[in-house]
Design a protein around this motif. Structure first.
Motif, PDB file in Angstrom:
ATOM      1  N   ALA A   1       7.038  25.071 -46.003  1.00 58.73           N
ATOM      2  CA  ALA A   1       7.129  23.901 -45.127  1.00 58.73           C
ATOM      3  C   ALA A   1       5.788  23.212 -44.898  1.00 58.73           C
ATOM      4  O   ALA A   1       5.719  22.273 -44.124  1.00 58.73           O
ATOM      5  N   ILE A   2       4.704  23.654 -45.555  1.00 60.53           N
ATOM      6  CA  ILE A   2       3.374  23.110 -45.302  1.00 60.53           C
ATOM      7  C   ILE A   2       3.169  21.797 -46.082  1.00 60.53           C
ATOM      8  O   ILE A   2       3.392  21.743 -47.291  1.00 60.53           O
ATOM      9  N   SER A   3       2.740  20.740 -45.358  1.00 60.23           N
ATOM     10  CA  SER A   3       2.462  19.451 -45.996  1.00 60.23           C
ATOM     11  C   SER A   3       1.035  18.975 -45.795  1.00 60.23           C
ATOM     12  O   SER A   3       0.549  18.124 -46.543  1.00 60.23           O
ATOM     13  N   SER A   4       0.344  19.476 -44.761  1.00 59.97           N
ATOM     14  CA  SER A   4      -1.047  19.074 -44.522  1.00 59.97           C
ATOM     15  C   SER A   4      -1.752  20.160 -43.728  1.00 59.97           C
ATOM     16  O   SER A   4      -1.112  21.051 -43.176  1.00 59.97           O
TER      17      SER A   4
ATOM     18  N   GLN B   1     -12.674  26.933 -48.059  1.00 59.62           N
ATOM     19  CA  GLN B   1     -11.797  27.092 -49.212  1.00 59.62           C
ATOM     20  C   GLN B   1     -10.441  27.579 -48.724  1.00 59.62           C
ATOM     21  O   GLN B   1     -10.324  28.662 -48.166  1.00 59.62           O
ATOM     22  N   VAL B   2      -9.427  26.766 -48.910  1.00 58.36           N
ATOM     23  CA  VAL B   2      -8.059  27.083 -48.529  1.00 58.36           C
ATOM     24  C   VAL B   2      -7.288  27.393 -49.804  1.00 58.36           C
ATOM     25  O   VAL B   2      -7.343  26.619 -50.763  1.00 58.36           O
ATOM     26  N   THR B   3      -6.591  28.529 -49.833  1.00 53.82           N
ATOM     27  CA  THR B   3      -5.767  28.898 -50.973  1.00 53.82           C
ATOM     28  C   THR B   3      -4.314  28.919 -50.536  1.00 53.82           C
ATOM     29  O   THR B   3      -3.982  29.516 -49.515  1.00 53.82           O
ATOM     30  N   LEU B   4      -3.460  28.235 -51.290  1.00 62.93           N
ATOM     31  CA  LEU B   4      -2.024  28.220 -51.028  1.00 62.93           C
ATOM     32  C   LEU B   4      -1.292  28.637 -52.285  1.00 62.93           C
ATOM     33  O   LEU B   4      -1.647  28.196 -53.382  1.00 62.93           O
ATOM     34  N   CYS B   5      -0.279  29.499 -52.130  1.00 62.22           N
ATOM     35  CA  CYS B   5       0.486  30.004 -53.270  1.00 62.22           C
ATOM     36  C   CYS B   5       1.974  29.830 -53.008  1.00 62.22           C
ATOM     37  O   CYS B   5       2.432  29.903 -51.864  1.00 62.22           O
ATOM     38  N   THR B   6       2.741  29.653 -54.096  1.00 66.68           N
ATOM     39  CA  THR B   6       4.180  29.450 -53.956  1.00 66.68           C
ATOM     40  C   THR B   6       4.930  30.750 -53.710  1.00 66.68           C
ATOM     41  O   THR B   6       6.073  30.717 -53.242  1.00 66.68           O
ATOM     42  N   GLY B   7       4.341  31.892 -54.003  1.00 67.16           N
ATOM     43  CA  GLY B   7       5.014  33.168 -53.815  1.00 67.16           C
ATOM     44  C   GLY B   7       4.427  33.970 -52.674  1.00 67.16           C
ATOM     45  O   GLY B   7       3.295  33.751 -52.248  1.00 67.16           O
ATOM     46  N   LEU B   8       5.216  34.916 -52.177  1.00 68.75           N
ATOM     47  CA  LEU B   8       4.731  35.826 -51.154  1.00 68.75           C
ATOM     48  C   LEU B   8       3.670  36.733 -51.740  1.00 68.75           C
ATOM     49  O   LEU B   8       3.624  36.949 -52.952  1.00 68.75           O
ATOM     50  N   ASP B   9       2.801  37.259 -50.908  1.00 70.70           N
ATOM     51  CA  ASP B   9       1.705  38.143 -51.329  1.00 70.70           C
ATOM     52  C   ASP B   9       0.856  37.498 -52.421  1.00 70.70           C
ATOM     53  O   ASP B   9       0.384  38.151 -53.341  1.00 70.70           O
ATOM     54  N   PHE B  10       0.684  36.177 -52.337  1.00 73.74           N
ATOM     55  CA  PHE B  10      -0.163  35.396 -53.243  1.00 73.74           C
ATOM     56  C   PHE B  10       0.306  35.473 -54.689  1.00 73.74           C
ATOM     57  O   PHE B  10      -0.479  35.469 -55.617  1.00 73.74           O
TER      58      PHE B  10
ATOM     59  N   ARG C   1       6.153  23.948 -50.436  1.00 71.74           N
ATOM     60  CA  ARG C   1       6.457  25.071 -51.334  1.00 71.74           C
ATOM     61  C   ARG C   1       5.555  26.285 -51.115  1.00 71.74           C
ATOM     62  O   ARG C   1       5.761  27.316 -51.751  1.00 71.74           O
ATOM     63  N   ALA C   2       4.546  26.189 -50.262  1.00 74.56           N
ATOM     64  CA  ALA C   2       3.616  27.313 -50.065  1.00 74.56           C
ATOM     65  C   ALA C   2       4.269  28.441 -49.276  1.00 74.56           C
ATOM     66  O   ALA C   2       4.910  28.207 -48.251  1.00 74.56           O
ATOM     67  N   SER C   3       4.097  29.657 -49.769  1.00 73.77           N
ATOM     68  CA  SER C   3       4.591  30.852 -49.075  1.00 73.77           C
ATOM     69  C   SER C   3       3.467  31.776 -48.635  1.00 73.77           C
ATOM     70  O   SER C   3       3.690  32.690 -47.868  1.00 73.77           O
TER      71      SER C   3
END
Length: 137
Positions: A131-134, A50-59, A87-89
């Motif tokens: 900068a994450i795309s894959s 399970q990978v979690t990606l969020c647009t803001g810092l500190d989730f 857009r992931a931070s």
């Protein structure tokens, strides 16, 4: 004894601040599998991360959870590609090692992590923030 307990508590608090917890309220995202990198999944082994990606810092911001098959180059599903690509931070992998790439095809510049991680802290100088795309686990 009290000094040792206080020192232990301070060390635990510092660790929690350095590695923030992934959000539990993240939306479930769609994973688009680009291609298998390896089909060598051993019987009885874990088959997905399970990978979690969020647009803001500190989730903070918008977060998506992706159930990512091990050994597959993965990217954002069609529904959230425009909202999440580059857009992931913040990233979290629940302790499993995954490699995150700037390019959509799991090639080129990358960073590997098994931590809950703010990409603003990524070397060099936050180069992987937004900068994450894959990714590949």
């Amino acid at each position: 004894m009290q000094f040792q307990t206080l020192t232990t508590l301070l060390a635990l608090a510092a660790s929690a601040l350095a590695h923030p917890a992934a959000p539990s309220a993240a939306q479930t995202g769609e994973v688009q599998l680009l291609y298998p990198v390896s089909d060598a999944v051993k019987p009885g082994a874990q088959t997905a991360v399970q990978v979690t990606l969020c647009t803001g810092l500190d989730f903070g911001g918008t977060c998506y959870k992706y159930l990512t098959p091990i050994g597959y180059c993965s990217t954002f599903g069609a529904n959230e590609f425009s909202r999440m690509n580059d857009r992931a931070s913040s990233i979290a992998t629940d302790g499993d090692a995954c490699t995150f790439f700037k390019a959509i095809n799991c090639q080129g510049d990358h960073i590997t992590s098994n931590l809950n991680y703010d990409l603003n802290d990524s070397p060099p100088g936050g180069a992987f923030n937004r900068a994450i795309s894959s990714w590949l686990c």
